[in-house]
Design a protein around this motif. Structure first.
Motif, PDB file in Angstrom:
ATOM      1  N   GLN A 173     -12.013   8.229   3.599  1.00  0.00           N
ATOM      2  CA  GLN A 173     -11.031   8.823   2.690  1.00  0.00           C
ATOM      3  C   GLN A 173     -10.399  10.077   3.256  1.00  0.00           C
ATOM      4  N   THR A 174     -11.086  10.745   4.186  1.00  0.00           N
ATOM      5  CA  THR A 174     -10.590  12.019   4.707  1.00  0.00           C
ATOM      6  C   THR A 174     -10.318  12.012   6.206  1.00  0.00           C
ATOM      7  N   ASP A 175     -10.812  11.009   6.918  1.00  0.00           N
ATOM      8  CA  ASP A 175     -10.677  10.977   8.371  1.00  0.00           C
ATOM      9  C   ASP A 175      -9.721   9.851   8.770  1.00  0.00           C
ATOM     10  N   PRO A 176      -8.554  10.177   9.314  1.00  0.00           N
ATOM     11  CA  PRO A 176      -7.598   9.137   9.685  1.00  0.00           C
ATOM     12  C   PRO A 176      -8.094   8.253  10.835  1.00  0.00           C
ATOM     13  N   ASN A 177      -9.200   8.643  11.475  1.00  0.00           N
ATOM     14  CA  ASN A 177      -9.759   7.853  12.568  1.00  0.00           C
ATOM     15  C   ASN A 177     -10.864   6.913  12.107  1.00  0.00           C
ATOM     16  N   THR A 178     -10.966   6.688  10.812  1.00  0.00           N
ATOM     17  CA  THR A 178     -11.983   5.791  10.261  1.00  0.00           C
ATOM     18  C   THR A 178     -11.297   4.666   9.503  1.00  0.00           C
ATOM     19  N   LEU A 179     -11.625   3.448   9.870  1.00  0.00           N
ATOM     20  CA  LEU A 179     -11.100   2.264   9.193  1.00  0.00           C
ATOM     21  C   LEU A 179     -12.242   1.623   8.417  1.00  0.00           C
ATOM     22  N   PHE A 180     -12.070   1.437   7.130  1.00  0.00           N
ATOM     23  CA  PHE A 180     -13.083   0.840   6.271  1.00  0.00           C
ATOM     24  C   PHE A 180     -12.673  -0.584   5.952  1.00  0.00           C
ATOM     25  N   LEU A 181     -13.521  -1.549   6.320  1.00  0.00           N
ATOM     26  CA  LEU A 181     -13.247  -2.961   6.071  1.00  0.00           C
ATOM     27  C   LEU A 181     -14.360  -3.564   5.222  1.00  0.00           C
TER      28      LEU A 181
END
Length: 144
Positions: free
Chosen positions: A32-40
């Motif tokens: 939710q806060t880190d643009p380098n994290t993709l949640f699938l």
């Protein structure tokens, strides 16, 4: 170990790899806060495997064609991953038991074949706890 005993340990977070609930909560919060994290979500990946490959490629800024995404999706199907010892960790059989597979069936909703109503209530209660803390990826499960 029985399924009932394992579920108790799982809900307590005292299984191999620790608490799944904490792991997902931390990943969700970071996404939710880190643009380098993709949640699938697994359910979404299973529903559209080539589309998921395109989503990952886009996230990584890797140009890819739809045809190449379809090839990659085929190379990474559940059945291929299950047969790959680098993905289906064979050492877990030593730590857990001979009948244990790190990668089980790959069927969305298969848990319904194992959980009693009471067990479902306990899992839903645990999921509600992290959902109320802002983790919304389980809302579909909790409402169904």
């Amino acid at each position: 170990m029985s399924w009932e005993k394992y579920l108790d340990l799982y809900l307590e977070g005292t299984v191999l790899f620790g608490s799944w609930f904490d792991h997902v909560s931390q990943g969700w919060n970071k996404a939710q806060t880190d643009p380098n994290t993709l949640f699938l979500r697994y359910e979404d990946m299973k529903a559209d495997e080539p589309g998921t490959v395109l989503k990952i490629a886009s996230f990584l800024n890797i140009p890819i064609t739809k045809d190449r995404a379809a090839e990659i999706a085929e190379l990474t199907t559940f059945n291929k991953m299950k047969k790959d010892p680098t993905a289906n960790f064979q050492w877990t059989k030593i730590l857990c038991n001979e009948g244990f597979d790190f990668i089980r069936k790959g069927v969305v909703g298969d848990y319904l074949n194992y959980f009693t109503e009471e067990q479902m209530r306990r899992v839903s209660e645990r999921l509600s706890g992290i959902s109320s803390a802002g983790v919304t990826c389980f809302d579909e499960f909790l409402s169904g």
